[in-house]
Design a protein around this motif. Structure first.
Motif, PDB file in Angstrom:
ATOM      1  N   TRP A 245       1.015  -1.104   0.048  1.00 24.46           N
ATOM      2  CA  TRP A 245      -0.118  -0.056  -0.046  1.00 24.46           C
ATOM      3  C   TRP A 245       0.783   1.332   0.111  1.00 24.46           C
ATOM      4  O   TRP A 245       0.591   2.269  -0.542  1.00 24.46           O
ATOM      5  CB  TRP A 245      -0.769  -0.030   1.005  1.00 24.46           C
ATOM      6  N   VAL A 246       1.786   1.315   0.836  1.00 28.44           N
ATOM      7  CA  VAL A 246       2.812   2.335   0.817  1.00 28.44           C
ATOM      8  C   VAL A 246       3.616   2.666  -0.542  1.00 28.44           C
ATOM      9  O   VAL A 246       3.644   3.851  -0.757  1.00 28.44           O
ATOM     10  CB  VAL A 246       3.816   2.351   2.021  1.00 28.44           C
ATOM     11  N   LEU A 247       4.144   1.594  -1.110  1.00 24.98           N
ATOM     12  CA  LEU A 247       4.900   1.706  -2.569  1.00 24.98           C
ATOM     13  C   LEU A 247       3.843   2.300  -3.500  1.00 24.98           C
ATOM     14  O   LEU A 247       4.152   3.010  -4.136  1.00 24.98           O
ATOM     15  CB  LEU A 247       5.477   0.298  -2.746  1.00 24.98           C
ATOM     16  N   TRP A 248       2.478   1.764  -3.547  1.00 18.89           N
ATOM     17  CA  TRP A 248       1.526   2.142  -4.382  1.00 18.89           C
ATOM     18  C   TRP A 248       1.194   3.682  -4.316  1.00 18.89           C
ATOM     19  O   TRP A 248       1.126   4.238  -5.162  1.00 18.89           O
ATOM     20  CB  TRP A 248       0.373   1.322  -4.375  1.00 18.89           C
ATOM     21  N   ARG A 249       1.172   3.965  -2.942  1.00 22.14           N
ATOM     22  CA  ARG A 249       0.679   5.403  -2.627  1.00 22.14           C
ATOM     23  C   ARG A 249       1.855   6.373  -2.947  1.00 22.14           C
ATOM     24  O   ARG A 249       1.686   7.567  -3.477  1.00 22.14           O
ATOM     25  CB  ARG A 249       0.688   5.649  -1.220  1.00 22.14           C
TER      26      ARG A 249
END
Length: 379
Positions: A162-166
Motif C-alpha cells: 500500500w505504501v509503495l503504491w501510494r
C-alpha cells in the motif's frame, strides 16, 4: 490420590514462585516488542538523519571512485585510502548504530527489567533431543507462533504494498532528478516508507505483549496443595513452631520467676492474680517484674514468701495491673497514685521491721480508675 493436572492449578503464582522463576531465567518475553523497538528506532534515525547519511555516503563513494596516480603506483596509498573511507563510513552510520544499541538494551525494561541467570545459560543436553524439539514444533504454542508469523507477514506485506503504491509517483519522479536531489528524495521516501511499515507492527505488539504476560503467569499458576506446601516452607512446620513458642514461654517464665525475689511488693487478688513490683533509685516509675494468674500467681506468691517479699491484698489493683501493665515495663501513669499507697505501706513495713513500734495498717480501699477496672470495662 490422583496426580494433579494443569487444570487444577487455579491459584495465582506467589511472590516466591515468581522470584524462583526469575532465578531460573523465566521472565515474560516478547520478541515482537524488541523487534518493533529496534525497527522503530531505525526508522526514526533514518527520518531525522537519513538525508545527511545519504549525502555522506555519496561523498564517500565519490572519493572511492577517484583514482590518483600515487595510488596506481603504490598499493600502500590504496590501503590508506581504504582505511580513511572505512572510518568515514563508520562515523556516518555511528548515530544509527548507537541508537540500535540503546534500543536493544532498553527493550527488556518494557516487560520488566534485565534478568541474568546462570541456570538459563547452563548447558542442557535435553534441549538437543530431536523428539522434544519436534514436540515443541507441533505443540499448540508452535502452532500459535506459526499463525502469528503468517499474520505478521500478511499485515506488514500488505502495508508495504500500500505504501509503495501510494508513493509510486514520487518514486518515478526520481528518474528526472539530479543525483544529489535524487539521493535526498530517495532518503526521504525510504525513511517514510520504513516508518509507516514499522508502525503497523504496533498492532502485533498490542496483541502479543498481553498474550505473553497472560501465558507467563498462567504457566506459573499453582495448585492449592502447592500454595499450602509453600506456606509451610515459608512459615515453618506448625508443630515445630508451636514447640519453639512453648520453649520461649518457659524460658521467659523462668526469667520472670527469677526476678520475683528482687521485688519490693507483690500485689495479690488474693488467689487468682499476683503482680510483683519494684521501685529502685533511678526508676521513673515502679516496674513490673512478674505477673500471672492461677498456678503462675500461686508460684509467684510461693517464691515471694520464701524470699520475704511483702504481699498486699488489693484485688482491683491486682487485676488492673495484670490487665494494663506490661512485663519489664513501668506501670501506666493512671495507676501511679494507687501504687504509691502500696509503696508507702511497704516503706512503713520495712521501717517497722528495722526499728519496731506499731505495726502499720495495710490500706484496705485503694482507689483504681474506673476505666482500668476489668469488670467495669467488660460490663
Amino acid at each position: 490420590m490422583a496426580e494433579e493436572s494443569d487444570l487444577e492449578k487455579t491459584e495465582p503464582a506467589s511472590s516466591r514462585r515468581l522470584e524462583q522463576a526469575r532465578e531460573e531465567g523465566q521472565v515474560p518475553r516478547s520478541r515482537e516488542i524488541g523487534a518493533f523497538l529496534i525497527l522503530m528506532v531505525s526508522a526514526s534515525a533514518f527520518w531525522f538523519v537519513g538525508p545527511w547519511m545519504m549525502q555522506r555516503t555519496a561523498a564517500i563513494v565519490r572519493r572511492g571512485l577517484i583514482l590518483e596516480e600515487p595510488m596506481a603506483r603504490d598499493p600502500q596509498f590504496m590501503l590508506v585510502r581504504l582505511a580513511d573511507l572505512s572510518l568515514d563510513a563508520l562515523l556516518s552510520f555511528a548515530p544509527l548504530l548507537l541508537a540500535l544499541v540503546i534500543a536493544a538494551l532498553a527493550s527488556p525494561f518494557l516487560l520488566g527489567s534485565w534478568n541474568f541467570s546462570l541456570k538459563a545459560i547452563t548447558p542442557d543436553l535435553g534441549r538437543l533431543d530431536p523428539l522434544k524439539g519436534l514436540g515443541r514444533l507441533v505443540s499448540w504454542n508452535g502452532l500459535l507462533e506459526l499463525v502469528k508469523a503468517i499474520a505478521k507477514v500478511l499485515l506488514v506485506g500488505g502495508v508495504a504494498v500500500w505504501v509503495l503504491w501510494r508513493q509510486r509517483n514520487d518514486i518515478f519522479a526520481l528518474f528526472g532528478q539530479s543525483v544529489d536531489a535524487g539521493l535526498s528524495s530517495a532518503g526521504h521516501l525510504v525513511s517514510y516508507s520504513f516508518l509507516m511499515i514499522v508502525l503497523t507492527m504496533l498492532l502485533i505488539v498490542a496483541i502479543d505483549v498481553p498474550f505473553q504476560l497472560w501465558q507467563y503467569y498462567d504457566k506459573l499458576k499453582m495448585s492449592k496443595d502447592e500454595v499450602k506446601q509453600e506456606g509451610k516452607e515459608m512459615e515453618g512446620n506448625p508443630q515445630v513452631k508451636g514447640r519453639i513458642r512453648q520453649l520461649q514461654r518457659e524460658a521467659a517464665r523462668k526469667r520472670m520467676m527469677g526476678a520475683v525475689p528482687t521485688a519490693d511488693v507483690i500485689v495479690t487478688n488474693p488467689t487468682h492474680f499476683a503482680v510483683a513490683l519494684a521501685y529502685k533509685s533511678g526508676m521513673g516509675a515502679p516496674k513490673v517484674l512478674a505477673k500471672g494468674m492461677g498456678d503462675i500467681a500461686l508460684k509467684i506468691r510461693e517464691i515471694g514468701a520464701q524470699s520475704g517479699v511483702p504481699m498486699l491484698e488489693a484485688p482491683p489493683l491486682a487485676r488492673a495491673l495484670y490487665r494494663h501493665a506490661e512485663l519489664d515495663q513501668e506501670i501506666p501513669a493512671a495507676l501511679y497514685a494507687a501504687v504509691a499507697e502500696v509503696l508507702a505501706y511497704v516503706f512503713q513495713l520495712n521501717t517497722w521491721r528495722q526499728v519496731g513500734g506499731s505495726y502499720p495498717t495495710p490500706p484496705r480501699s485503694i482507689a483504681v480508675p474506673a476505666e482500668l477496672v476489668p469488670e467495669l470495662i467488660n460490663g
